[in-house]
Design a protein around this motif. Structure first.
Motif, PDB file in Angstrom:
ATOM      1  N   VAL A  67      12.009  30.480  25.249  1.00 40.57           N
ATOM      2  CA  VAL A  67      12.873  29.349  25.563  1.00 40.57           C
ATOM      3  C   VAL A  67      13.517  28.890  24.263  1.00 40.57           C
ATOM      4  O   VAL A  67      12.920  29.014  23.184  1.00 40.57           O
ATOM      5  N   PRO A  68      14.746  28.362  24.303  1.00 44.20           N
ATOM      6  CA  PRO A  68      15.461  27.987  23.065  1.00 44.20           C
ATOM      7  C   PRO A  68      15.025  26.625  22.520  1.00 44.20           C
ATOM      8  O   PRO A  68      15.833  25.724  22.328  1.00 44.20           O
ATOM      9  N   LEU A  69      13.739  26.462  22.292  1.00 41.55           N
ATOM     10  CA  LEU A  69      13.182  25.193  21.843  1.00 41.55           C
ATOM     11  C   LEU A  69      12.343  25.391  20.591  1.00 41.55           C
ATOM     12  O   LEU A  69      11.819  26.480  20.345  1.00 41.55           O
ATOM     13  N   ILE A  70      12.188  24.325  19.828  1.00 43.71           N
ATOM     14  CA  ILE A  70      11.293  24.303  18.682  1.00 43.71           C
ATOM     15  C   ILE A  70      10.466  23.026  18.767  1.00 43.71           C
ATOM     16  O   ILE A  70      11.014  21.941  19.002  1.00 43.71           O
ATOM     17  N   ALA A  71       9.167  23.163  18.588  1.00 46.40           N
ATOM     18  CA  ALA A  71       8.273  21.996  18.589  1.00 46.40           C
ATOM     19  C   ALA A  71       7.464  22.012  17.305  1.00 46.40           C
ATOM     20  O   ALA A  71       6.914  23.049  16.925  1.00 46.40           O
ATOM     21  N   MET A  72       7.380  20.873  16.648  1.00 47.33           N
ATOM     22  CA  MET A  72       6.578  20.751  15.437  1.00 47.33           C
ATOM     23  C   MET A  72       5.661  19.545  15.549  1.00 47.33           C
ATOM     24  O   MET A  72       6.098  18.455  15.922  1.00 47.33           O
ATOM     25  N   GLU A  73       4.394  19.745  15.235  1.00 47.75           N
ATOM     26  CA  GLU A  73       3.419  18.667  15.126  1.00 47.75           C
ATOM     27  C   GLU A  73       2.872  18.697  13.707  1.00 47.75           C
ATOM     28  O   GLU A  73       2.612  19.770  13.160  1.00 47.75           O
ATOM     29  N   TYR A  74       2.686  17.535  13.110  1.00 39.77           N
ATOM     30  CA  TYR A  74       2.211  17.498  11.730  1.00 39.77           C
ATOM     31  C   TYR A  74       1.400  16.230  11.512  1.00 39.77           C
ATOM     32  O   TYR A  74       1.455  15.285  12.313  1.00 39.77           O
ATOM     33  N   ALA A  75       0.626  16.203  10.449  1.00 43.11           N
ATOM     34  CA  ALA A  75      -0.228  15.047  10.180  1.00 43.11           C
ATOM     35  C   ALA A  75      -0.490  14.919   8.696  1.00 43.11           C
ATOM     36  O   ALA A  75      -0.606  15.921   7.977  1.00 43.11           O
ATOM     37  N   LEU A 107      11.697  12.594  18.500  1.00 41.84           N
ATOM     38  CA  LEU A 107      11.062  12.334  17.212  1.00 41.84           C
ATOM     39  C   LEU A 107      10.164  11.122  17.363  1.00 41.84           C
ATOM     40  O   LEU A 107      10.613  10.077  17.833  1.00 41.84           O
ATOM     41  N   SER A 108       8.889  11.242  16.993  1.00 45.69           N
ATOM     42  CA  SER A 108       7.972  10.115  17.164  1.00 45.69           C
ATOM     43  C   SER A 108       6.868  10.166  16.125  1.00 45.69           C
ATOM     44  O   SER A 108       6.613  11.210  15.508  1.00 45.69           O
ATOM     45  N   PHE A 109       6.202   9.029  15.952  1.00 43.10           N
ATOM     46  CA  PHE A 109       5.099   8.891  15.008  1.00 43.10           C
ATOM     47  C   PHE A 109       3.963   8.142  15.699  1.00 43.10           C
ATOM     48  O   PHE A 109       4.183   7.346  16.609  1.00 43.10           O
ATOM     49  N   ASP A 135      -7.939   8.667  11.235  1.00 43.59           N
ATOM     50  CA  ASP A 135      -7.947   9.384   9.959  1.00 43.59           C
ATOM     51  C   ASP A 135      -6.627  10.053   9.611  1.00 43.59           C
ATOM     52  O   ASP A 135      -6.510  10.625   8.532  1.00 43.59           O
ATOM     53  N   TYR A 136      -5.647   9.998  10.510  1.00 39.38           N
ATOM     54  CA  TYR A 136      -4.402  10.723  10.281  1.00 39.38           C
ATOM     55  C   TYR A 136      -3.199   9.915  10.746  1.00 39.38           C
ATOM     56  O   TYR A 136      -3.252   9.198  11.745  1.00 39.38           O
ATOM     57  N   PHE A 137      -2.117  10.087  10.000  1.00 44.45           N
ATOM     58  CA  PHE A 137      -0.811   9.598  10.427  1.00 44.45           C
ATOM     59  C   PHE A 137      -0.061  10.809  10.941  1.00 44.45           C
ATOM     60  O   PHE A 137       0.185  11.765  10.198  1.00 44.45           O
ATOM     61  N   ARG A 138       0.297  10.792  12.220  1.00 45.42           N
ATOM     62  CA  ARG A 138       0.820  11.992  12.874  1.00 45.42           C
ATOM     63  C   ARG A 138       2.287  11.833  13.242  1.00 45.42           C
ATOM     64  O   ARG A 138       2.777  10.732  13.451  1.00 45.42           O
ATOM     65  N   GLY A 139       2.936  12.990  13.340  1.00 51.69           N
ATOM     66  CA  GLY A 139       4.328  13.003  13.753  1.00 51.69           C
ATOM     67  C   GLY A 139       4.608  14.158  14.686  1.00 51.69           C
ATOM     68  O   GLY A 139       3.908  15.174  14.685  1.00 51.69           O
ATOM     69  N   SER A 140       5.649  14.003  15.484  1.00 51.04           N
ATOM     70  CA  SER A 140       6.044  15.017  16.462  1.00 51.04           C
ATOM     71  C   SER A 140       7.559  15.144  16.439  1.00 51.04           C
ATOM     72  O   SER A 140       8.276  14.149  16.366  1.00 51.04           O
TER      73      SER A 140
END
Length: 483
Positions: A80-88, A134-136, A141-146
């Protein structure tokens, strides 16, 4: 069921719920346990299986290092033409000043309110025009983003994230608007049985340790948080040396490496975190009662848990599935719901954080049947601690945990969330290939030992409602910090 605390969000996709409506993740694992446990359970089940992409194709997890040295776990998927990133970033709500709980939560709710030359309205207009999510959020223990986007919009999406992380507006008008929304939510919590039970449980379990503080803040602390506090938090927490990233989607490794450098490369090299002590959860048995004039009584119960890298973890994970994590097949469900009709649902979960761990459960019942419900739960927990599971229960639990469908990893975003969590848990990149063997290796003796360890001392129970028989017993000494 089991889940690292950071997974304990209200929604299984870890999505953004809107300002003021998103419960801080530090409370979600107890306040919204029903949804939390379902989410954690789905993810835990999926963790036992070989990876499959959303299209059920074989998935190769790459360890990508950008030209600038930023690392990520990456699955290239062009179905599918999508990109997903999760980070912390390491830090989370545990980095809030002791006298100002809620700083990290307010940062998470305001970080996407403009950047650089873009005010809040212009920033969100660009997100909406390109269908960029885009969200936070903040966990203990973690500050997360999506970040999620169509592949054709990747340059703009990563650019907007870069601006939010490196030059957030924190405009007074936006901060005050969001602050008022958070305060409104905190006022609602004062009459919410689930919220009151969650707050009280953390207070009893962890005392004055950062885990015992409400990560969403209090009615006293949130009005005192300044813009300088928000800027100080981002300066101390958002740094490259603690950053973990997972990306799934239709992008080649070279392009992704450049995007990661452009997005995160300007962040400080090292975080400046306040040390957080390891803490042992308060020992059961204890009981606390919070009076609230509502028809249904809420019961939250728990005990010390098992850390993710403890040798007993897998046995505890399996035996917890038998007791309270197996949904309709769990012992608690059969005893409390099916045999006695005391509650609509009852759940139990293993939860682990960086500095402590716990078993946590929740149910709700009629006020006049609260005492009977607590007795049924305690009796079944005690029976499990003394006798352990049967061989049949163990075999069925292991079979289920190895063979269930990957319900949680059926989209790029969910897959990215799973990959991030494995990194936060410090698991090897080939962990999934070994997972079923670890489940298989749990013996009946292992399960009995884990059950006694988890529940041999009984439970901490918090009751919120009007049931007089749930009056609090004296609370023993609070949690003690480990050396």
């Amino acid at each position: 069921m089991a889940g690292q605390e950071a997974l304990g969000h209200r929604l299984s996709d870890q999505g953004h719920q809107g300002h003021g409506g998103r419960q801080a993740r530090g409370e979600a694992f107890v306040i919204n346990l029903k949804l939390t446990c379902r989410s954690a359970f789905i993810l835990a089940v999926a963790a036992t299986l070989p990876f499959a992409a959303p299209a059920q194709a074989a998935t190769k997890i790459q360890h990508l290092i950008s030209p600038g040295g930023i690392e990520a776990w990456f699955v290239q998927d062009s179905t599918v033409p999508l990109i997903a990133m999760e980070y912390a970033f390491a830090g989370g709500a545990a980095q809030d000043p002791a006298d100002k709980p809620g700083v990290g939560n307010l940062v998470a709710d305001t970080l996407d309110e403009g950047e650089g030359d873009l005010d809040s309205s212009a920033f969100h207009e660009r997100l909406e025009r390109r269908a960029i999510d885009l969200s936070f959020s903040v966990a203990r223990d973690y500050f997360r983003g999506s970040l999620r986007m169509l592949k054709d919009n990747k340059e703009e999406a990563f650019g907007l994230l870069h601006g939010a992380l490196t030059s957030p507006h924190f405009a007074s008008v936006d901060v005050e608007r969001i602050r008022s929304q958070i305060i409104a939510g905190l006022k609602r919590d004062t009459v919410s049985p689930n919220a009151l039970a969650g707050h009280k449980f953390l207070e009893v379990a962890f005392g004055d340790h950062p885990y015992g503080r409400p990560s969403s803040g209090t009615l006293e602390s949130v009005p005192q948080i300044t813009i300088a506090d928000l800027k100080d938090y981002t300066r101390r927490v958002l740094a490259k040396n603690t950053l973990k990233i997972a990306v799934v989607g239709d992008v080649d490794p070279a392009t992704l490496g450049k995007l990661l450098d452009q997005t995160f490369g300007d962040l400080p090299a090292n975080a400046s975190l306040t040390p957080v002590a390891d803490v042992e959860m308060a020992r059961p048995p204890q009981r606390a009662f919070v009076p609230l004039d509502v028809p249904q009584t809420t019961i939250t119960f728990g005990s010390p848990g098992v850390m993710r890298h403890d040798p007993d973890f897998m046995a505890a994970y399996v035996v917890n599935h038998i007791l309270g994590g197996g949904g309709l097949s769990s012992r608690l469900y059969r005893e409390v719901r099916e045999k006695r009709g005391l509650a609509y649902s009852v759940y139990g979960a293993l939860t682990w954080m960086e500095h402590s761990s716990l078993f946590i459960g929740n149910t709700g019942t009629r006020a006049d049947r609260a005492g009977e419900t607590i007795d049924a739960i305690e009796k079944e927990v005690r029976r499990m601690a003394e006798e352990g599971p049967t061989q049949q229960e163990l075999d069925e639990a292991k079979s289920y945990l190895k063979g269930s469908q990957m319900l949680a990893l059926d989209t790029s975003a969910k897959l990215a969330g799973g990959l991030l969590q494995y990194q936060l848990d410090r698991l090897p990149i080939d962990y999934l290939e070994k997972r079923n063997a670890l489940v298989d290796a749990v013996t009946l003796d292992d399960a009995k030992k884990a059950a006694k360890r988890l529940w041999g001392n009984g439970l901490i129970t918090v009751v919120v409602g009007r049931a007089p028989q749930a009056a609090a017993e004296p609370v023993a000494a609070p949690a003690t910090q480990a050396n």
